[in-house]
Scaffold this motif. Structure first.
Motif, PDB file in Angstrom:
ATOM      1  N   GLU A 149      -3.493 -17.824  26.878  1.00 11.18           N
ATOM      2  CA  GLU A 149      -2.365 -18.071  27.623  1.00 11.18           C
ATOM      3  C   GLU A 149      -1.426 -18.952  26.815  1.00 11.18           C
ATOM      4  O   GLU A 149      -0.325 -19.063  26.498  1.00 11.18           O
ATOM      5  CB  GLU A 149      -2.552 -18.338  29.153  1.00 11.18           C
ATOM      6  N   GLU A 150      -1.959 -20.233  26.398  1.00 10.36           N
ATOM      7  CA  GLU A 150      -1.236 -21.265  25.937  1.00 10.36           C
ATOM      8  C   GLU A 150      -0.772 -21.025  24.580  1.00 10.36           C
ATOM      9  O   GLU A 150       0.371 -21.254  24.148  1.00 10.36           O
ATOM     10  CB  GLU A 150      -2.187 -22.376  25.736  1.00 10.36           C
ATOM     11  N   HIS A 151      -1.516 -20.370  23.693  1.00 15.23           N
ATOM     12  CA  HIS A 151      -1.195 -19.819  22.487  1.00 15.23           C
ATOM     13  C   HIS A 151      -0.704 -18.406  22.447  1.00 15.23           C
ATOM     14  O   HIS A 151      -0.586 -18.028  20.987  1.00 15.23           O
ATOM     15  CB  HIS A 151      -2.339 -20.102  21.682  1.00 15.23           C
ATOM     16  N   ARG A 152      -0.513 -17.737  23.388  1.00 10.53           N
ATOM     17  CA  ARG A 152      -0.087 -16.359  23.173  1.00 10.53           C
ATOM     18  C   ARG A 152       1.187 -16.108  22.225  1.00 10.53           C
ATOM     19  O   ARG A 152       0.949 -15.374  21.408  1.00 10.53           O
ATOM     20  CB  ARG A 152       0.295 -15.625  24.409  1.00 10.53           C
ATOM     21  N   ALA A 153       1.983 -16.741  22.267  1.00 13.98           N
ATOM     22  CA  ALA A 153       3.408 -16.578  21.423  1.00 13.98           C
ATOM     23  C   ALA A 153       2.919 -16.807  20.035  1.00 13.98           C
ATOM     24  O   ALA A 153       3.513 -16.152  19.222  1.00 13.98           O
ATOM     25  CB  ALA A 153       4.670 -17.375  21.961  1.00 13.98           C
ATOM     26  N   THR A 154       2.394 -17.774  19.671  1.00 10.10           N
ATOM     27  CA  THR A 154       1.891 -18.226  18.493  1.00 10.10           C
ATOM     28  C   THR A 154       0.963 -17.028  17.772  1.00 10.10           C
ATOM     29  O   THR A 154       1.401 -16.597  16.806  1.00 10.10           O
ATOM     30  CB  THR A 154       1.044 -19.516  18.338  1.00 10.10           C
ATOM     31  N   LEU A 155       0.111 -16.439  18.378  1.00 12.83           N
ATOM     32  CA  LEU A 155      -0.831 -15.598  18.124  1.00 12.83           C
ATOM     33  C   LEU A 155      -0.153 -14.223  17.771  1.00 12.83           C
ATOM     34  O   LEU A 155      -0.635 -13.411  16.894  1.00 12.83           O
ATOM     35  CB  LEU A 155      -2.138 -15.276  19.029  1.00 12.83           C
ATOM     36  N   ALA A 156       0.674 -14.011  18.585  1.00 12.08           N
ATOM     37  CA  ALA A 156       1.432 -12.726  18.631  1.00 12.08           C
ATOM     38  C   ALA A 156       2.616 -12.651  17.343  1.00 12.08           C
ATOM     39  O   ALA A 156       3.139 -11.617  17.105  1.00 12.08           O
ATOM     40  CB  ALA A 156       2.532 -12.604  19.914  1.00 12.08           C
ATOM     41  N   VAL A 157       2.710 -13.815  16.495  1.00  7.88           N
ATOM     42  CA  VAL A 157       3.640 -13.768  15.549  1.00  7.88           C
ATOM     43  C   VAL A 157       3.068 -12.707  14.334  1.00  7.88           C
ATOM     44  O   VAL A 157       3.873 -12.124  14.018  1.00  7.88           O
ATOM     45  CB  VAL A 157       4.041 -15.048  14.920  1.00  7.88           C
ATOM     46  N   PRO A 158       2.075 -12.879  13.843  1.00 10.91           N
ATOM     47  CA  PRO A 158       1.616 -11.932  12.940  1.00 10.91           C
ATOM     48  C   PRO A 158       1.431 -10.558  13.317  1.00 10.91           C
ATOM     49  O   PRO A 158       1.676  -9.568  12.425  1.00 10.91           O
ATOM     50  CB  PRO A 158       0.235 -12.586  12.328  1.00 10.91           C
ATOM     51  N   ALA A 159       0.955 -10.039  14.605  1.00 17.39           N
ATOM     52  CA  ALA A 159       0.535  -8.928  14.883  1.00 17.39           C
ATOM     53  C   ALA A 159       0.457  -8.883  16.695  1.00 17.39           C
ATOM     54  O   ALA A 159       0.330  -9.881  17.184  1.00 17.39           O
ATOM     55  CB  ALA A 159      -0.665  -8.404  14.575  1.00 17.39           C
ATOM     56  N   GLY A 160       0.556  -7.743  17.317  1.00 17.31           N
ATOM     57  CA  GLY A 160       0.642  -7.602  18.693  1.00 17.31           C
ATOM     58  C   GLY A 160      -0.752  -8.303  19.152  1.00 17.31           C
ATOM     59  O   GLY A 160      -1.700  -8.501  18.298  1.00 17.31           O
ATOM     60  N   THR A 161      -0.771  -8.636  20.308  1.00 10.65           N
ATOM     61  CA  THR A 161      -1.963  -9.279  21.163  1.00 10.65           C
ATOM     62  C   THR A 161      -2.587  -8.300  22.084  1.00 10.65           C
ATOM     63  O   THR A 161      -1.706  -7.682  22.827  1.00 10.65           O
ATOM     64  CB  THR A 161      -1.842 -10.587  21.568  1.00 10.65           C
ATOM     65  N   ARG A 162      -3.900  -8.142  22.433  1.00  9.98           N
ATOM     66  CA  ARG A 162      -4.426  -7.319  23.416  1.00  9.98           C
ATOM     67  C   ARG A 162      -5.579  -8.390  23.769  1.00  9.98           C
ATOM     68  O   ARG A 162      -6.616  -8.479  23.341  1.00  9.98           O
ATOM     69  CB  ARG A 162      -4.694  -6.037  23.044  1.00  9.98           C
ATOM     70  N   TYR A 163      -5.336  -8.957  24.942  1.00 12.69           N
ATOM     71  CA  TYR A 163      -6.496  -9.565  25.672  1.00 12.69           C
ATOM     72  C   TYR A 163      -7.593  -8.781  26.194  1.00 12.69           C
ATOM     73  O   TYR A 163      -7.040  -7.807  27.202  1.00 12.69           O
ATOM     74  CB  TYR A 163      -6.048 -10.917  26.490  1.00 12.69           C
TER      75      TYR A 163
END
Length: 300
Positions: A149-163
Motif C-alpha cells: 500500500e505504501e509503495h503502490r504508486a511507485t510499483l505501478a509506474v513500470p506496469a500494472g499491479t495485482r496484489y
C-alpha cells in the motif's frame, strides 16, 4: 519536470540491469524517480548512468542508498548472494526475480529476520511491455500488505499491479500457474503447425484460424473453475470425457499420417484415459486435475 516534482518521487534502488531490469529502471527514471542501480557486471549499468541513474559500486551500497530496494536478478540464489552483507534493517525489499512459491516464502522469512519488510513479485510481461501503459503488462505482488500500500504508486509506474495476498508465495504461484498454461498452449500451437507443415497450407493463412479457435476455447477456464468450486464436474458438460477420449484416436491417426510425433499430446491423453477408466466418462476434463495431485494417490 521541476526539481520539486522530482524530489517528491520515491527514491529507489534496483539490483539487476538485465533486459527486464533496464526496462524497469528506465520507466522509473522517466517518471522522475531518483534511481540507484547495481549490476554484477558494471558495464551493463553504464547506459542507465547516462540517463540519470546513480551506479553504486556494490549491492550493499546500493541498498544503503534507498529505503525501497527492488531486486530483478537471475534467480533466488543470486538474490541471496547479492544481498549477503547488505544492511536490510528498516528497508523495504521487493523481489521481482522469478522463482518458486517456496523460494519466495523462504526469502520472506530471511528478509524479516534481517529487519526488512518483504514483497515478492511475478512479472507478467516481457521487457518491451515495461513502461507502456497500453501493453497490458502487470506484476503480481504478495507479501507485506503495508509495504504494498505504501509503495503502490511507485510499483505501478513500470506496469500494472495485482496484489494477490499476504502469503509471500502467492505471486510466484500465480505467475508460474499462468506460465504453465501458456506452455501448454504453445505445445498445442506447435503440434498444429507441425500437422500442416507437409502440405500446401500457408502458415500465415492458418494462423488467424488457430488464434480465433484458441480464443473461442478460452472461456473453458471459467467452467473449470466453477466445477472445482462446486465439486460437480458434470455440470454443463457439452463434450464429455468419453467423447473426448474417443476423438483422441483421430488426432493420433492424423499425426501418424502426417508423420508428426504425438509426444506433445500423449501425456494429457493418458490422463484422460485414466480418468475415464475410473468411471468418469460423463465429466469433462476437469477431473484429470485430481490425477495430478500427488497427495491423493493414483486412483483417487
Amino acid at each position: 519536470m521541476t526539481d520539486h516534482a522530482v524530489a517528491s518521487r520515491t527514491p529507489l534502488t534496483l539490483l539487476g540491469t538485465g533486459a527486464m531490469g533496464t526496462g524497469l529502471a528506465r520507466a522509473w527514471l522517466a517518471a522522475g524517480h531518483p534511481v540507484t542501480v547495481w549490476n554484477r557486471t558494471p558495464a551493463r549499468a553504464e547506459a542507465l548512468a547516462a540517463e540519470g541513474a546513480v551506479v553504486a559500486p556494490s549491492a550493499a551500497a546500493a541498498v544503503a542508498a534507498s529505503r525501497l530496494a527492488i531486486a530483478c536478478l537471475l534467480d533466488d540464489a543470486s538474490v541471496g548472494e547479492a544481498l549477503d552483507g547488505a544492511d536490510l534493517a528498516g528497508r523495504d525489499l521487493v523481489n521481482l526475480t522469478t522463482g518458486t512459491p517456496g523460494e519466495a516464502r523462504t526469502r520472506s522469512a530471511w528478509a524479516k529476520a534481517r529487519g526488512a519488510r518483504f514483497l515478492d513479485g511475478g512479472i507478467m510481461a516481457v521487457p518491451p511491455m515495461i513502461g507502456d501503459p497500453e501493453s497490458g503488462g502487470y506484476v503480481f505482488y504478495s507479501g507485506s500488505p503495508e509495504l504494498f500500500e505504501e509503495h503502490r504508486a511507485t510499483l505501478a509506474v513500470p506496469a500494472g499491479t495485482r496484489y494477490v495476498g499476504a502469503d509471500p508465495g502467492f505471486a510466484a504461484l500465480h505467475d508460474v500457474a499462468l506460465l504453465s498454461a501458456m506452455t501448454g498452449m504453445f505445445a498445442g500451437i506447435t503440434h498444429a503447425f507441425a500437422l500442416i507443415r507437409p502440405e500446401k497450407v500457408a502458415p500465415r493463412d492458418f494462423a488467424p484460424l488457430l488464434a480465433d479457435w484458441l480464443t473461442a476455447m478460452a472461456p473453458a477456464v471459467h467452467r473449470t473453475a466453477g466445477h472445482l468450486e462446486s465439486g460437480d464436474y458434470t455440470e454443463g458438460v457439452v463434450s464429455n470425457l468419453a467423447m473426448q477420449v474417443a476423438g483422441n484416436a483421430t488426432l493420433l491417426r492424423t499425426a501418424g499420417e502426417q508423420r508428426v510425433s504425438p509426444e506433445l499430446l500423449t501425456p494429457f491423453m493418458a490422463l484422460m484415459e485414466r480418468r475415464l477408466a475410473q468411471g468418469h466418462g460423463d465429466e469433462d476434463g476437469t477431473g484429470t486435475i485430481e490425477l495430478l495431485d500427488l497427495g491423493r494417490g493414483p486412483d483417487s
